[in-house]
Motif scaffolding. Structure first.
Motif, mmCIF file in Angstrom:
data_model
loop_
_atom_site.group_PDB
_atom_site.id
_atom_site.type_symbol
_atom_site.label_atom_id
_atom_site.label_comp_id
_atom_site.label_asym_id
_atom_site.label_seq_id
_atom_site.Cartn_x
_atom_site.Cartn_y
_atom_site.Cartn_z
ATOM 1 N N LEU A 54 39.512 30.557 45.440
ATOM 2 C CA LEU A 54 38.443 31.066 44.594
ATOM 3 C C LEU A 54 38.151 32.506 44.994
ATOM 4 N N ALA A 55 38.016 33.356 44.020
ATOM 5 C CA ALA A 55 37.630 34.738 44.284
ATOM 6 C C ALA A 55 36.517 35.099 43.317
ATOM 7 N N ILE A 56 35.690 36.008 43.722
ATOM 8 C CA ILE A 56 34.606 36.437 42.846
ATOM 9 C C ILE A 56 34.918 37.853 42.398
ATOM 10 N N LEU A 57 35.001 38.043 41.097
ATOM 11 C CA LEU A 57 35.265 39.380 40.589
ATOM 12 C C LEU A 57 33.939 40.059 40.330
ATOM 13 N N GLN A 58 33.796 41.208 40.926
ATOM 14 C CA GLN A 58 32.579 41.961 40.697
ATOM 15 C C GLN A 58 32.859 42.987 39.619
ATOM 16 N N LEU A 59 32.350 42.727 38.445
ATOM 17 C CA LEU A 59 32.605 43.637 37.333
ATOM 18 C C LEU A 59 31.676 44.836 37.440
ATOM 19 N N SER A 60 30.445 44.563 37.776
ATOM 20 C CA SER A 60 29.484 45.616 38.058
ATOM 21 C C SER A 60 28.470 44.986 38.988
ATOM 22 N N ARG A 61 27.440 45.723 39.334
ATOM 23 C CA ARG A 61 26.627 45.263 40.439
ATOM 24 C C ARG A 61 26.136 43.830 40.288
ATOM 25 N N ASP A 62 25.578 43.520 39.152
ATOM 26 C CA ASP A 62 25.015 42.186 39.008
ATOM 27 C C ASP A 62 25.841 41.296 38.092
ATOM 28 N N TYR A 120 39.712 31.374 39.843
ATOM 29 C CA TYR A 120 40.668 30.730 40.744
ATOM 30 C C TYR A 120 42.006 31.423 40.538
ATOM 31 N N LEU A 121 42.498 32.026 41.582
ATOM 32 C CA LEU A 121 43.706 32.832 41.434
ATOM 33 C C LEU A 121 44.924 31.936 41.259
ATOM 34 N N LYS A 122 45.721 32.246 40.226
ATOM 35 C CA LYS A 122 46.906 31.432 39.949
ATOM 36 C C LYS A 122 48.166 32.230 40.239
ATOM 37 N N ALA A 123 49.156 31.501 40.693
ATOM 38 C CA ALA A 123 50.427 32.158 40.999
ATOM 39 C C ALA A 123 51.042 32.662 39.700
ATOM 40 N N PRO A 124 51.689 33.812 39.754
ATOM 41 C CA PRO A 124 52.330 34.326 38.536
ATOM 42 C C PRO A 124 53.580 33.510 38.250
ATOM 43 N N SER A 125 53.460 32.559 37.366
ATOM 44 C CA SER A 125 54.616 31.687 37.101
ATOM 45 C C SER A 125 54.948 31.755 35.620
ATOM 46 N N GLY A 126 55.334 32.905 35.243
ATOM 47 C CA GLY A 126 55.781 33.055 33.868
ATOM 48 C C GLY A 126 54.637 33.180 32.889
#
Lengths: 546, 685
Positions: A31-39, A45-51
């Motif tokens: 799990l990762a949290i993407l911070q688009l802007s401050r709030d 959930y990061l997925k492997a690049p599988s095509g």
């Protein structure tokens, strides 16, 4: 060195949750949290690049208003990294939906933002299956603009990015609650009303002291949720976050069902009740059956060897009254009710002045009386000059008319005067919103240091979240225990020394003794130091002359 | 944390007056509570915490007061009776045997004696000035001396002899009772000294400035936003087994990959912050052995013997050996002399234990706190209440010994100037050593150990990759971050407490949007041509004290808990509360900026082609550069403010009303080359 010092193997322990130990870099499946802007935070959930994935040649892609971000660009990077947007063909996806897709334009159109948002929601659903994995992921080209930051999950960012299911217990509340109910590494905590899971995540971090091996007692959270859909959702989340061996989630109505796990006591010492009617659940949380204290069959969910600390979380005062009343009758002590008021502050530069740039946020009025005065003087002078000139050219003008003209002119002057006045002075030729605006102003002060630094509260304050009722339930201490303790431990002898609050005479005597001792100590220390110095001197000599 | 009161433990005694006394329960002493009486300490040893005791009257046979445990039902008897009364459930006869002051419907309020007879009533009349207590001071003193059922008799008599009692209103009557109870009832509660209790006491009754006015809310916020938690199982470094004639080269090298779960702390709260963080990491209290409290019934000597065994077992892992062999013990200014608790000396006669080589490192590589301090010795005096003394040589076992690392700013920033870091350790062959006097030999080992430890602490700290930074310091936070930001791992949280907002505002301003935009647009000549690593260690200049791209999500907040009184029909917030410093917390995450130039993306609108050309000209690379947007997505606060500002009548008559355009975004403005949405993002390099 003996065995205890050897590094312990951690091979048999399950994968540690990214909430507890995120590692140095992002990993597939985490799990990762993407911070688009401050709030604006978004869990992914990061997925492997599988095509190909969902019509994207790059594999899974997160689309935001700040660009498209294939997962492959976010895997294996250090946490906290700034991620550039990539050029993703969002326009020709092989799906038959009729949405307008124009994201490929790098400056973007208004409409694209909303589309992107919708897609984003789709993407971030972890359940989504990747069905066509045949094709090789397309080579990714960085876009010219757009970025996000990728943050490791913590209960705080998780709480801010939560998919809302119920009222969320936010950080100001849960941080205080966990502090007060003494949730520490190794504690066992009962949480009823798991809700959106924000408190579960915060409390599991607080009690975590390693993953338990078979039969081992470690810090653990026993969570109860009545609502079935929320229960399933939460269960799934716990699995995805590798927290399922630390949080035991049960689908139950605790008012009737109580807090036992398979008839056994979880032996909890900290309790958090986020229930509509905590008083109906409280009788389960006793040391003995409150209805029949002699009932030997009854099992208490509390740890018999520890004082139990409870907190209930209720928005209404009536709930509090009932809860507190029930607590008093059930033998809880130190009952304390508080509410938390949290405020966020923003810092900004308050820029006031006539000579400042025409930037937004700038208040183009006089900074102080002096500035106003010089402006007015200038206008006045110019006006007089003008009036004199018009008088010369138009001598026969009637006084009254003249007055009207003057007034009109004055008005005009006021409108346009500033600009002109500015030109006459050192008026800065300052184009707002242009790259030049970052350069220093003529005054030598750069734009970001101009004006006074101020703080102001957020526009809307959460004035009330809920009332927090705290209480403590001591260990049950029977007369037999007391008798045993009195007999076996430290019998009362003829005590001499008095500690605590003593009377004046005794205090004085003590002080005298202390002083006596202190001077004695000081002398002894002095001697010691002298001896030590001699030793070091000796050593130094030894070093210099080998 | 123990659940029973153990000998020599520091405990809090909560008195009826609401105040707390922090004392050490020394066995075989008398504990005096002042006017609330005195009792032998042994009577509370081995009893659980959170119980309420009542100091009984002395019996003629015994020279001391015994204690009675007051059941919770008795503590709450009055309120419960009052509630029942309101619901009409009970009659006076059901009530507690003690005199209970309660309200009877329709009859106003009454004082009930042990038989349940109403002995006094209250009315609604306001008490006049002549309403006085009939008992004289001497009579009250006499009553107190007589022994009086733990003060309850005094209270009852006082109530009854008050001439105006029957004129008191409910609330004033209840208040009067409460007041007298607080003054005369001889009860106390024993609470364990944990961070929450102790900090509260230090704040409200001791010296708040010592812990920088840090309230419980702040400890919670700083701990949570700093993400401080148990950082993993201990992982010790193998003893290098270096011989005494081997020097520096045999020191253990740092293994950066093994270093996990480490937090940086800057603490000017005399160790309170360190204690709070250590509690969150599980290294403040000694480990409880299974069944330890089961020894309650054992004889005292047996218990002590067991403790000793445990002690030895713990020290064997070579962790506790002379951790405190700090050479400056004598020089430490004893600022806290009067109330400074003395270490418990239960482990005085420790057996000779197998000791690791001089270069063995006693610290775990995980789950540690690294304290950076500005004086040559850290001031962590409050940790003494948890039996840890950072300056004590031969420290008895304590979990903090293996998990608390401390170094000075000098050691961190200029280690070559620090003597204990840069002086080579002395070496000597075994024969030489044998010929020395014991004191010299001791000194020799001490120097070598200190060298190895300092080396390890400094090198591992400088290796960076910390999991977070927590700070409560009187130093300028900008200067702290300048040197600690490079040490933080990517995504690591920063939580800084300050009693006032100004230093934090100045810090937040270093990361303001215009500053960041200026930095990333390449307008800072000093940054040109520098690599990311170099920029991470940006030493700062006047305009950019810190590299503004190193933190994300900068935010300042404060919290305040408002306490309420909850009583039937009398629920309301407390009338007064502690004022003084509000306390603010700055939070952010450490960011790792991307290499090269990164443009922000917002909802731009190209309006005038000519200005785009102009922008292209500016960018040397020939690609049109997006104009930096004015803001990272600001929350509606600033946006709202802007809108308000923007809707003001334009002062400029010659130019077009540009600000309005920018706000509404639907009128083309010839003077602007593009409008920037209020939610556009900042451009970064």
């Amino acid at each position: 060195m003996d065995d205890t010092m050897a590094p312990k193997t951690r091979s048999q322990t399950p994968k540690i949750s990214p909430f507890l130990e995120p590692g140095k870099t992002t990993k597939v499946g985490s799990l990762a949290i993407l911070q688009l802007s401050r709030d604006n935070l978004q869990p992914v959930y990061l997925k492997a690049p599988s095509g190909k994935h969902d019509g994207y040649a790059e594999g899974a892609v997160v689309n935001t208003r700040y660009g498209s971000f294939p997962h492959s660009t976010m895997i294996g990077v250090p946490w906290g990294s700034q991620i550039r947007a990539s050029k993703v063909d969002t326009g020709s996806r092989g799906r038959n939906n009729k949405r307008k897709r124009n994201k490929s334009d790098d400056d973007g159109k208004e409409a694209s933002a909303t589309v992107a948002e919708e897609k984003t929601e789709q993407e971030s659903t972890p359940a989504e299956v990747n069905d066509d994995s045949a094709a090789v992921a397309k080579k990714i080209v960085a876009d010219v603009s757009g970025f996000i930051h990728i943050l490791p999950p913590t209960p705080e960012v998780w709480t801010s990015s939560l998919p809302h299911r119920t009222q969320v217990v936010y950080t100001p509340d849960y941080s205080y609650v966990l502090h007060r109910i003494r949730a520490r590494p190794g504690s066992v905590l009962i949480e009823a009303g798991a809700g959106s899971g924000s408190f579960s995540h915060a409390s599991v971090r607080a009690v975590y002291n390693g993953y338990p091996s078979e039969g081992e007692r470690k810090g653990k959270v026993y969570s109860f949720e009545f609502h079935e859909q929320r229960f399933h959702k939460m269960n799934q989340e716990l699995k995805e976050h590798n927290l399922n061996s630390l949080v035991h989630l049960t689908h139950r109505d605790v008012y009737n069902g109580g807090f036992l796990i398979d008839g056994k006591s979880p032996e909890a010492e900290a309790i958090f009740l986020d229930l509509p009617a905590p008083w109906e659940a409280l009788h389960h949380l006793s040391r003995r059956n409150p209805k029949n204290p002699e009932d030997k069959e009854w099992v208490s969910p509390l740890n018999p060897k520890k004082s139990a600390h409870i907190c209930t979380f209720s928005p209404c005062i009536e709930q509090v009254t009932k809860t507190v009343s029930a607590m008093r009758r059930l033998g809880w002590v130190d009952i304390d009710m508080v509410e938390i008021a949290n405020r966020k502050y923003h810092t900004s530069r308050e820029r006031v002045g006539l000579n400042l740039s025409m930037d937004r946020g700038v208040n183009n009025s006089a900074r102080d009386v002096d500035e106003a005065l010089s402006r007015l003087t200038e206008i006045e002078a110019r006006f007089r000059e003008h009036a004199a000139r018009s008088k010369e050219s138009d001598d026969e003008m009637d006084g009254d008319e003249d007055d009207g003209l003057i007034k009109r002119r004055e008005k005009k002057e006021q409108k346009g005067g500033r600009k002109r006045g500015g030109e006459k002075k050192v008026k800065i030729d300052h184009k707002p919103d242009s790259p030049e605006s970052f350069e220093a102003l003529p005054s030598g002060v750069p734009m970001w240091m101009e004006g006074r630094l101020i703080t102001r509260g957020e526009p809307e304050i959460k004035t009330h979240t809920s009332y927090l009722v705290f209480a403590t339930l001591p260990i049950e201490w029977t007369e037999e225990d007391e008798a045993a303790a009195a007999a076996a431990r430290h019998p009362v002898i003829g005590e001499q020394k008095v500690i605590g609050l003593v009377d004046k005479a005794a205090r004085k005597q003590e002080r005298r003794e202390q002083l006596q001792k202190a001077t004695g100590n000081r002398k002894a220390r002095r001697m010691e130091r002298a001896a030590e110095l001699a030793v070091t001197a000796e050593e130094e000599v030894g070093v210099v002359v080998p | 944390m123990h659940s029973l009161i153990r000998p020599n433990a520091w405990v809090g005694l909560k008195l009826p007056s609401g105040s707390t006394k922090i004392i050490q329960i020394v066995p075989d002493t008398t504990i005096s509570l002042g006017k609330y009486g005195a009792f032998p300490a042994n009577l509370v040893l081995g009893r659980p915490y959170h119980l309420t005791f009542e100091v009984l009257d002395k019996t003629p046979e015994e020279a001391f007061s015994r204690l009675r445990i007051v059941p919770a039902s008795e503590l709450h008897a009055e309120v419960i009776a009052e509630e029942d009364e309101a619901e009409g459930k009970t009659t006076a006869a059901d009530r507690d045997a003690n005199a209970v002051l309660t309200a009877t419907e329709g009859e106003e309020f009454s004082l009930v004696d042990e038989q349940g007879n109403i002995v006094a009533r209250s009315g609604r009349e306001v008490i006049d000035d002549s309403a006085i207590q009939k008992l004289t001071h001497d009579e009250i003193e006499e009553l107190k001396r007589e022994g009086n059922n733990a003060g309850k008799d005094v209270i009852a008599k006082l109530m009854l002899s008050h001439t105006a009692l029957d004129q008191k209103t409910t609330f004033s009557l209840a208040k009067y009772k409460l007041l007298k109870t607080k003054k005369y009832i001889r009860r106390f509660q024993v609470v364990p000294i944990d961070v929450a209790t102790f900090a509260q006491w230090q704040l409200e009754e001791k010296d708040a400035s010592k812990i920088m006015d840090m309230r419980a809310e702040m400890f919670g916020l700083v701990g949570c936003w700093g993400n401080v938690h148990y950082g993993g199982e201990d992982s010790m470094i193998d003893d290098p087994h270096s011989r005494t004639d081997q020097g520096e080269e045999t020191c253990v090298p740092i293994q950066p990959d093994e270093l996990k779960g480490r937090w940086l702390v800057v603490d000017d709260t005399c160790g309170m912050l360190v204690a709070a963080m250590a509690e969150r990491m599980g290294v403040l209290y000694p480990k409880e052995e299974e069944g330890e409290d089961a020894t309650v019934t054992e004889q005292a000597p047996a218990r002590e013997a067991k403790q000793e065994v445990k002690t030895d077992a713990q020290t064997q892992n070579g962790t506790a050996q002379e951790n405190g062999d700090v050479d400056m013990v004598d020089v430490v200014p004893e600022t806290t002399v009067p109330e400074r608790p003395k270490m418990t000396t239960t482990n005085k006669k420790q057996k000779v234990r197998p000791r690791g080589s001089d270069f063995a490192i006693p610290f775990s590589q995980t789950n540690t706190l690294t304290v950076i301090h500005s004086t040559s010795q850290p001031n962590l005096s409050l940790l003494n209440y948890w039996n840890f003394d950072v300056t004590a040589p031969n420290h008895p076992p304590h979990p903090l010994l293996n998990h608390l690392l401390n170094l000075t700013w000098l050691q961190l920033l200029k280690p070559e100037l620090d003597t204990s870091y840069s002086t080579e350790p002395p070496t000597a062959s075994a024969e030489e050593l044998a010929s020395w006097k014991p004191s010299r030999r001791g000194n020799f080992h001490r120097k070598r150990r200190r060298f190895a430890r300092t080396r390890y602490i400094v090198d591992s700290t400088r290796a960076g990759n910390f999991s977070g930074l927590v700070c409560a310091s009187s130093m300028d936070p900008i200067s702290i971050l300048k040197h600690t930001l490079p040490l933080l791992a990517g995504g690591a949280p920063v939580a800084i407490y300050s009693p006032s907002i100004e230093p934090l505002a100045a810090l937040a301003d270093c990361f303001s949007v215009p500053r960041r935009t200026a930095w990333t647009s390449g307008n800072v000549p000093e940054t040109v041509g520098k690599s990311l690593e170099e920029l991470e260690r940006w030493e700062g200049n006047e305009q950019f004290p810190l590299n503004p791209t190193l933190l994300q999500g900068v935010s300042i907040q404060t919290s305040r808990a408002r306490r309420w009184q909850v009583l039937p029909m009398r629920t309301h917030p407390l009338m007064t509360e502690r004022g003084g410093a509000d306390g603010y917390v700055f939070t952010a995450w450490r960011a790792k900026p991307a290499e090269g130039r990164v443009e922000a993306r917002g909802k731009f609108k190209k309006i005038q082609p000519s200005s785009t050309k102009k922008a292209a000209k500016i960018d040397g690379e020939g690609t049109p550069v997006e104009t930096p947007a004015t803001g990272e997505e600001e929350d509606s606060a600033t946006a709202g403010k802007r809108k308000r500002a923007d809707t003001l009548p334009p002062l400029d008559t010659e130019g077009t009303p540009a600000p309005e355009n920018a706000a509404t975004g639907d009128v083309a403005s010839p003077t602007k080359k593009r409008k920037v949405d209020g939610e556009a993002k900042v451009e970064e390099v």
